[in-house]
Design a protein around this motif. Structure first.
Motif, PDB file in Angstrom:
ATOM      1  N   TYR A 161      47.674  38.256  46.191  1.00 26.69           N
ATOM      2  CA  TYR A 161      46.379  38.936  46.186  1.00 26.69           C
ATOM      3  C   TYR A 161      46.522  40.208  47.023  1.00 26.69           C
ATOM      4  CZ  TYR A 161      41.535  39.978  47.182  1.00 26.69           C
ATOM      5  OH  TYR A 161      40.333  40.626  47.308  1.00 26.69           O
ATOM      6  N   ILE A 162      46.246  41.330  46.410  1.00 25.88           N
ATOM      7  CA  ILE A 162      46.391  42.602  47.127  1.00 25.88           C
ATOM      8  C   ILE A 162      45.019  43.228  47.287  1.00 25.88           C
ATOM      9  CG2 ILE A 162      47.468  44.896  47.094  1.00 25.88           C
ATOM     10  CD1 ILE A 162      49.652  43.710  45.307  1.00 25.88           C
ATOM     11  N   ARG A 163      44.709  43.598  48.509  1.00 25.10           N
ATOM     12  CA  ARG A 163      43.376  44.121  48.781  1.00 25.10           C
ATOM     13  C   ARG A 163      43.457  45.497  49.440  1.00 25.10           C
ATOM     14  NH1 ARG A 163      37.897  42.783  47.748  1.00 25.10           N
ATOM     15  NH2 ARG A 163      36.712  44.131  49.124  1.00 25.10           N
ATOM     16  N   PRO A 164      42.983  46.516  48.757  1.00 25.45           N
ATOM     17  CA  PRO A 164      42.973  47.833  49.391  1.00 25.45           C
ATOM     18  C   PRO A 164      41.942  47.865  50.514  1.00 25.45           C
ATOM     19  CG  PRO A 164      42.348  47.945  47.065  1.00 25.45           C
ATOM     20  CD  PRO A 164      42.384  46.510  47.434  1.00 25.45           C
ATOM     21  N   SER A 165      42.186  48.690  51.493  1.00 27.14           N
ATOM     22  CA  SER A 165      41.201  48.788  52.579  1.00 27.14           C
ATOM     23  C   SER A 165      40.010  49.604  52.083  1.00 27.14           C
ATOM     24  CB  SER A 165      41.822  49.466  53.787  1.00 27.14           C
ATOM     25  OG  SER A 165      42.051  50.813  53.493  1.00 27.14           O
ATOM     26  N   PRO A 166      38.858  49.415  52.711  1.00 21.83           N
ATOM     27  CA  PRO A 166      37.719  50.216  52.280  1.00 21.83           C
ATOM     28  C   PRO A 166      38.001  51.693  52.538  1.00 21.83           C
ATOM     29  CG  PRO A 166      37.132  48.795  54.119  1.00 21.83           C
ATOM     30  CD  PRO A 166      38.558  48.563  53.837  1.00 21.83           C
ATOM     31  N   GLN A 168      38.733  26.629  46.735  1.00 22.35           N
ATOM     32  CA  GLN A 168      39.422  26.131  45.528  1.00 22.35           C
ATOM     33  C   GLN A 168      40.428  27.154  45.018  1.00 22.35           C
ATOM     34  OE1 GLN A 168      36.215  25.054  42.914  1.00 22.35           O
ATOM     35  NE2 GLN A 168      35.576  23.427  44.323  1.00 22.35           N
ATOM     36  N   GLY A 169      40.530  28.279  45.721  1.00 26.59           N
ATOM     37  CA  GLY A 169      41.563  29.265  45.403  1.00 26.59           C
ATOM     38  C   GLY A 169      41.198  30.258  44.312  1.00 26.59           C
ATOM     39  N   HIS A 170      39.882  30.462  44.046  1.00 31.77           N
ATOM     40  CA  HIS A 170      39.510  31.452  43.032  1.00 31.77           C
ATOM     41  C   HIS A 170      39.584  32.858  43.622  1.00 31.77           C
ATOM     42  CE1 HIS A 170      38.509  28.167  40.547  1.00 31.77           C
ATOM     43  NE2 HIS A 170      37.372  27.840  41.151  1.00 31.77           N
ATOM     44  N   ARG A 171      40.423  33.667  43.016  1.00 30.31           N
ATOM     45  CA  ARG A 171      40.620  35.017  43.562  1.00 30.31           C
ATOM     46  C   ARG A 171      39.341  35.845  43.507  1.00 30.31           C
ATOM     47  NH1 ARG A 171      46.213  37.827  42.114  1.00 30.31           N
ATOM     48  NH2 ARG A 171      45.419  37.848  40.009  1.00 30.31           N
ATOM     49  N   ALA A 172      38.538  35.647  42.446  1.00 29.96           N
ATOM     50  CA  ALA A 172      37.310  36.440  42.310  1.00 29.96           C
ATOM     51  C   ALA A 172      36.362  36.149  43.477  1.00 29.96           C
ATOM     52  CB  ALA A 172      36.642  36.125  40.988  1.00 29.96           C
ATOM     53  N   CYS A 173      36.316  34.876  43.901  1.00 30.62           N
ATOM     54  CA  CYS A 173      35.431  34.520  45.023  1.00 30.62           C
ATOM     55  C   CYS A 173      35.967  35.114  46.325  1.00 30.62           C
ATOM     56  CB  CYS A 173      35.307  32.997  45.153  1.00 30.62           C
ATOM     57  SG  CYS A 173      34.313  32.302  43.832  1.00 30.62           S
ATOM     58  N   LEU A 189      30.438  30.985  47.163  1.00 29.03           N
ATOM     59  CA  LEU A 189      31.658  31.684  47.595  1.00 29.03           C
ATOM     60  C   LEU A 189      32.581  30.739  48.361  1.00 29.03           C
ATOM     61  CD1 LEU A 189      30.346  35.208  48.677  1.00 29.03           C
ATOM     62  CD2 LEU A 189      31.480  34.533  46.570  1.00 29.03           C
ATOM     63  N   TYR A 190      31.972  29.914  49.194  1.00 24.71           N
ATOM     64  CA  TYR A 190      32.764  28.987  50.006  1.00 24.71           C
ATOM     65  C   TYR A 190      33.570  28.038  49.109  1.00 24.71           C
ATOM     66  CZ  TYR A 190      33.855  25.003  52.917  1.00 24.71           C
ATOM     67  OH  TYR A 190      34.526  23.985  53.542  1.00 24.71           O
ATOM     68  N   HIS A 191      32.889  27.424  48.157  1.00 28.93           N
ATOM     69  CA  HIS A 191      33.584  26.461  47.282  1.00 28.93           C
ATOM     70  C   HIS A 191      34.636  27.152  46.424  1.00 28.93           C
ATOM     71  CE1 HIS A 191      31.465  22.950  48.473  1.00 28.93           C
ATOM     72  NE2 HIS A 191      30.305  23.543  48.307  1.00 28.93           N
TER      73      HIS A 191
END
Ligand SMILES: Nc1nc2c(ncn2[C@@H]2O[C@H](COP(=O)(O)OP(=O)(O)OP(=O)(O)O)[C@@H](O)[C@H]2O)c(=O)[nH]1
Length: 412
Positions: A201-206, A89-94, A83-85
């Motif tokens: 990158y849009i992240r809904p709150s839990p 490196q800018g991977h949205r999935a990570c 996850l760190y790498h």
């Protein structure tokens, strides 16, 4: 291939996998969880990496990926490294997976999440050092009553920023979702174009949990977004309840977005939150609404003159914008960057961030202590009984609190 003389003298220093100079600090939450996992500092700032093209000299930008982390099993260690790498490196999935990890309430995952955060924090510090001490991202809070036009604004504003080569993340704090079961904010359908933009990158709150829980993870999500290279982090909250106060405590600049409506229509907006605003944007200043927008702007300008000054270098501004036509949005960004530059050069920005860290730590302590108190065996059964007596008026709240606190202390 020319080998540096130092390397000939101290080959192990340079070739011993990677050596890093980091004093691993802790996030407030990691401290509470007792994470002391990353091995302490090594003394080398540069590393020589053997590459097909020969020796390459690079700055240590990574937080000891090869070092064994105490308390983590191999699988967890691999997860943290992956996850760190991916994140840096800018991977949205990570990034998405890392935020899901920090949102977890499972104790093991919480610990893994904190180890990841420490690595990201170390990376931050290195990057900030390279950036002459300037923060990696501009953290902006945005609040406003339902219907003020927040999502329309974010869509328009976000697109303008990505066109200007910024990377924008939008995090939503929506306490109402914990009771309604659905997230009002952060819903990607509200910002259709921006959510398709690769630089956003849009992240809904839990949709579950307490305000405390949501804000805690938001704080940590901000750090992760910054680690992922997002240089503008927008934290959105609906302008009702306490969430906007929490958001104001985690950002560099707090913006209040209001519709061109008077006092009665804005009952949900608390006076206190206007005092927190660094900028008030009166939205929908277009068509027939230009005249009321001007009037409201004038009202806020005079009202804000009476407020206590919070900064030596900045007086809160009131602007008119239209998220629909885009008018005023570019000027608004200019004002925002003016704010950031002034706050940065005066040292107020960094002082504010430091203070926020402390507030964050104490909020976590309060939250954890209360949870601990409520679930403690010595008081758990007594609470409903004493609450009931207080409700009936046969026991004063003060005495009931004293009794519970005494039972708690005796049971420690
Ligand atoms: N005329 C005009 N209408 C706008 C503007 N911005 C938003 N609107 C309209 O206002 C309504 C509410 O906009 P939203 O962006 O959904 O507002 P919001 O604050 O995100 O609302 P919630 O999702 O309820 O929190 C929509 O019908 C928009 O089209 C504007 O600048 N001008």
């Amino acid at each position: 291939m020319r080998i540096p003389s130092l390397l000939l003298r101290f080959p192990r220093c340079y070739f011993s996998r990677r050596t890093y100079s980091m004093n691993f600090g802790l996030t407030p939450r990691a401290d509470l969880l007792g994470v002391r996992s990353l091995r302490p500092a090594h003394r080398c700032h540069t590393e020589w990496i053997c590459s097909p093209g020969g020796l390459r000299r690079g700055l240590c930008q990574q937080a000891a990926p090869q070092q064994q982390v105490e308390g983590l099993c191999d699988r967890e260690q691999r997860l943290v490294d992956r996850l760190y790498h991916g994140l840096i490196q800018g991977h949205r999935a990570c990034l998405a997976e890392a935020i899901t990890l920090i949102e977890s309430t499972q104790s093991r995952k919480k610990k893994v999440a904190q180890v990841l955060l420490q690595k990201v924090l170390s990376y931050h510090r290195e990057q900030e050092k390279l950036n002459q001490g300037k923060p990696l991202a501009f953290r902006v809070g945005l609040s406003g009553p339902p219907g003020a036009g927040k999502s329309t604004f974010i869509e328009c504003f976000g697109k303008m920023l990505t066109e200007r080569k910024h990377k924008v993340s939008v995090l939503a704090v929506d306490p109402s979702s914990s009771t309604s079961g659905g997230s009002l904010l952060g819903d990607k359908t509200r910002m259709t174009e921006l959510s398709r933009d690769m630089n956003a990158y849009i992240r809904p709150s839990p949709t579950r949990g307490t305000l405390g829980g949501v804000t805690r993870t938001t704080n940590e999500a901000i750090l992760l977004c910054e680690g992922g290279g997002y240089d503008v982090v927008l934290v959105e909250t609906v302008g009702v309840g306490q969430s906007e106060f929490a958001v104001a405590d985690m950002v560099d600049m707090f913006i209040l977005l209001l519709p061109p409506a008077g006092g009665d229509e804005l009952q949900g907006i608390k006076r206190g939150i206007i005092e927190m605003a660094d900028l008030v944007a009166i939205n929908k200043a277009d068509g027939d609404l230009v005249v009321p927008a001007r009037r409201i702007q004038a009202e806020y300008v005079s009202a804000m003159k009476l407020l206590r000054k919070r900064s030596k270098v900045w007086r809160p501004k009131v602007m008119r914008i239209s998220a629909k036509t885009g008018e005023g949005i570019s000027d608004m960004w200019d004002k925002m960057t003016e704010f950031r530059d002034l706050m940065l050069s005066s040292g107020e920005l960094l002082a504010k961030r430091r203070k926020q860290q402390k507030v964050w730590m104490w909020n976590l302590i309060q939250e954890n202590m209360l949870e601990h108190f409520r679930s403690h065996l010595a008081v758990k059964d007594k609470i409903p009984l004493l609450e009931e007596k207080v409700l009936r008026g046969v026991l004063s709240p003060g005495l009931a609190a004293d009794l519970l606190l005494k039972a708690f202390k005796d049971g420690l």
